[in-house]
Design a protein around this motif. Structure first.
Motif, PDB file in Angstrom:
ATOM      1  N   ALA A   3      24.946  41.362  38.202  1.00 51.94           N
ATOM      2  CA  ALA A   3      25.921  42.276  37.610  1.00 51.94           C
ATOM      3  C   ALA A   3      25.591  42.561  36.158  1.00 51.94           C
TER       4      ALA A   3
ATOM      5  N   ALA B 256      22.537  45.117  35.761  1.00 57.91           N
ATOM      6  CA  ALA B 256      22.388  46.398  36.439  1.00 57.91           C
ATOM      7  C   ALA B 256      22.741  47.668  35.664  1.00 57.91           C
ATOM      8  N   HIS B 257      23.928  47.719  35.013  1.00 58.27           N
ATOM      9  CA  HIS B 257      24.319  49.098  34.785  1.00 58.27           C
ATOM     10  C   HIS B 257      24.207  49.726  33.420  1.00 58.27           C
TER      11      HIS B 257
ATOM     12  N   MET C 134      34.375  41.771  41.157  1.00 52.12           N
ATOM     13  CA  MET C 134      34.303  40.831  42.278  1.00 52.12           C
ATOM     14  C   MET C 134      33.372  39.664  41.938  1.00 52.12           C
ATOM     15  N   ALA C 135      32.252  39.993  41.283  1.00 52.21           N
ATOM     16  CA  ALA C 135      31.303  38.935  40.927  1.00 52.21           C
ATOM     17  C   ALA C 135      31.920  37.972  39.906  1.00 52.21           C
TER      18      ALA C 135
ATOM     19  N   LEU D 144      40.087  39.850  43.849  1.00 51.17           N
ATOM     20  CA  LEU D 144      39.064  40.112  44.873  1.00 51.17           C
ATOM     21  C   LEU D 144      39.616  40.998  45.980  1.00 51.17           C
TER      22      LEU D 144
ATOM     23  N   PHE E 223      33.549  54.112  47.315  1.00 52.28           N
ATOM     24  CA  PHE E 223      32.264  54.483  47.919  1.00 52.28           C
ATOM     25  C   PHE E 223      32.357  55.743  48.775  1.00 52.28           C
TER      26      PHE E 223
ATOM     27  N   GLU F 138      22.187  51.082  43.250  1.00 53.25           N
ATOM     28  CA  GLU F 138      21.502  50.241  44.233  1.00 53.25           C
ATOM     29  C   GLU F 138      22.062  50.444  45.635  1.00 53.25           C
ATOM     30  N   ALA F 139      22.863  51.480  45.794  1.00 55.00           N
ATOM     31  CA  ALA F 139      23.455  51.724  47.117  1.00 55.00           C
ATOM     32  C   ALA F 139      22.420  52.359  48.039  1.00 55.00           C
TER      33      ALA F 139
ATOM     34  N   ARG G 176      31.808  45.898  57.418  1.00 55.82           N
ATOM     35  CA  ARG G 176      31.489  44.878  56.405  1.00 55.82           C
ATOM     36  C   ARG G 176      32.648  44.711  55.412  1.00 55.82           C
TER      37      ARG G 176
ATOM     38  N   MET H   3      34.826  41.307  54.880  1.00 55.69           N
ATOM     39  CA  MET H   3      35.088  40.725  53.560  1.00 55.69           C
ATOM     40  C   MET H   3      36.595  40.476  53.399  1.00 55.69           C
TER      41      MET H   3
ATOM     42  N   PHE I   5      33.068  33.244  52.489  1.00 51.13           N
ATOM     43  CA  PHE I   5      33.433  34.320  51.604  1.00 51.13           C
ATOM     44  C   PHE I   5      32.195  34.880  50.878  1.00 51.13           C
TER      45      PHE I   5
ATOM     46  N   CYS J  75      27.018  42.329  53.441  1.00 49.99           N
ATOM     47  CA  CYS J  75      27.080  43.757  53.138  1.00 49.99           C
ATOM     48  C   CYS J  75      25.889  44.172  52.271  1.00 49.99           C
TER      49      CYS J  75
HETATM   50  C1  HEC Z   1      31.221  46.443  52.094  1.00 50.17           C
HETATM   51  C2  HEC Z   1      30.031  46.202  51.321  1.00 50.17           C
HETATM   52  C3  HEC Z   1      30.039  45.280  50.138  1.00 50.17           C
HETATM   53  C4  HEC Z   1      30.747  44.101  49.981  1.00 50.17           C
HETATM   54  C5  HEC Z   1      31.701  43.438  50.939  1.00 50.17           C
HETATM   55  C6  HEC Z   1      30.358  43.585  48.693  1.00 50.17           C
HETATM   56  N1  HEC Z   1      29.470  44.425  48.073  1.00 50.17           N
HETATM   57 FE1  HEC Z   1      28.675  44.191  46.236  1.00 50.17          FE
HETATM   58  N2  HEC Z   1      27.672  45.970  46.426  1.00 50.17           N
HETATM   59  C7  HEC Z   1      27.695  46.785  47.537  1.00 50.17           C
HETATM   60  C8  HEC Z   1      26.885  47.968  47.290  1.00 50.17           C
HETATM   61  C9  HEC Z   1      26.639  49.106  48.277  1.00 50.17           C
HETATM   62  C10 HEC Z   1      26.384  47.850  45.995  1.00 50.17           C
HETATM   63  C11 HEC Z   1      25.490  48.853  45.228  1.00 50.17           C
HETATM   64  C12 HEC Z   1      26.366  49.836  44.463  1.00 50.17           C
HETATM   65  C13 HEC Z   1      25.575  50.824  43.623  1.00 50.17           C
HETATM   66  O1  HEC Z   1      24.655  50.382  42.881  1.00 50.17           O
HETATM   67  O2  HEC Z   1      25.846  52.026  43.671  1.00 50.17           O
HETATM   68  C14 HEC Z   1      26.892  46.575  45.466  1.00 50.17           C
HETATM   69  C15 HEC Z   1      26.627  46.074  44.202  1.00 50.17           C
HETATM   70  C16 HEC Z   1      27.051  44.851  43.728  1.00 50.17           C
HETATM   71  C17 HEC Z   1      26.731  44.324  42.428  1.00 50.17           C
HETATM   72  C18 HEC Z   1      25.908  45.023  41.354  1.00 50.17           C
HETATM   73  C19 HEC Z   1      26.851  45.877  40.537  1.00 50.17           C
HETATM   74  C20 HEC Z   1      26.130  46.597  39.427  1.00 50.17           C
HETATM   75  O3  HEC Z   1      26.519  46.405  38.281  1.00 50.17           O
HETATM   76  O4  HEC Z   1      25.202  47.347  39.701  1.00 50.17           O
HETATM   77  C21 HEC Z   1      27.326  43.087  42.337  1.00 50.17           C
HETATM   78  C22 HEC Z   1      27.264  42.131  41.154  1.00 50.17           C
HETATM   79  C23 HEC Z   1      28.018  42.845  43.580  1.00 50.17           C
HETATM   80  N3  HEC Z   1      27.842  43.948  44.406  1.00 50.17           N
HETATM   81  C24 HEC Z   1      28.762  41.700  43.852  1.00 50.17           C
HETATM   82  C25 HEC Z   1      29.510  41.515  45.014  1.00 50.17           C
HETATM   83  C26 HEC Z   1      30.277  40.323  45.302  1.00 50.17           C
HETATM   84  C27 HEC Z   1      30.383  39.117  44.409  1.00 50.17           C
HETATM   85  C28 HEC Z   1      30.855  40.507  46.520  1.00 50.17           C
HETATM   86  C29 HEC Z   1      31.730  39.583  47.284  1.00 50.17           C
HETATM   87  C30 HEC Z   1      32.842  38.956  46.624  1.00 50.17           C
HETATM   88  C31 HEC Z   1      30.439  41.837  46.985  1.00 50.17           C
HETATM   89  N4  HEC Z   1      29.621  42.403  46.054  1.00 50.17           N
HETATM   90  C32 HEC Z   1      30.843  42.384  48.176  1.00 50.17           C
HETATM   91  C33 HEC Z   1      28.366  46.542  48.704  1.00 50.17           C
HETATM   92  C34 HEC Z   1      29.238  45.469  48.930  1.00 50.17           C
END
Ligand code: HEC
Length: 145
Positions: free
Chosen positions: A17, A20-21, A39-40, A68, A79, A89-90, A104, A108, A130, A137
């Protein structure tokens, strides 16, 4: 051993986290990244309690769980638009496979719903399912950069 694996996942999720941005221009992409970052941060907070790095704090643990759940509930909205940014990163699969992505998100949500937070070891026990839901995902819908 198990907790070492969990912590690797937790720290990996949290660390990415921070990197990344910087420089993200698209506001929608930025918003969804911020949501993930929250979330992180919540995961990290719970992870630290689970490991005894910070003392167990009932109110903080509950707040992290509520945060969360709130963020997870926002995933479908955040999204929904197929916004892009060079820093995103999507994977395209988020939009080509909306059913899988929704599944997904639901998984969660279920992992969060069954999570109990009565003690540090309790958090540690539920942390596995968790944190796995985050990674599941990411594996399908997030590009590893
Ligand atoms: C349903 C799908 C999904 C779930 C569940 C999910 N993520 Fe993600 N996450 C993504 C996607 C897709 C991206 C990329 C988004 C982008 O870069 O546009 C991402 C990106 C991130 C990033 C990078 C953000 C950044 O600054 O670029 C972090 C950190 C992260 N997720 C943490 C978590 C954590 C911790 C959890 C669980 C508690 C979680 N994610 C649950 C789909 C998910």
């Amino acid at each position: 051993m198990r907790s070492a694996i969990i912590m690797t996942i937790v720290l990996g999720l949290a660390a990415s986290a921070a990197l990344a941005h910087s420089g993200v221009k698209d506001p929608q992409v930025k918003a969804r990244m911020e949501g993930m970052k929250t979330m992180a941060a919540d995961l990290k907070e719970l992870g630290k309690m689970a490991r005894g790095i910070t003392p167990f704090d009932d109110a903080k643990a509950k707040a992290a769980l509520i945060s969360l759940k709130t963020e997870n509930d926002r995933i479908p909205v955040l999204f929904a638009p197929e916004a892009t940014d060079p820093k995103s990163e999507a994977r395209p699969a988020v939009w080509t496979d909306p059913t899988g992505f929704a599944r997904r998100t639901a998984e969660m949500g279920q992992a969060l719903d069954v999570m109990t937070l009565s003690s540090a070891s309790d958090i540690a026990a539920s942390m596995r399912t968790f944190a796995t839901a985050c990674s599941a995902c990411h594996q399908d819908y997030r590009i590893k950069k």
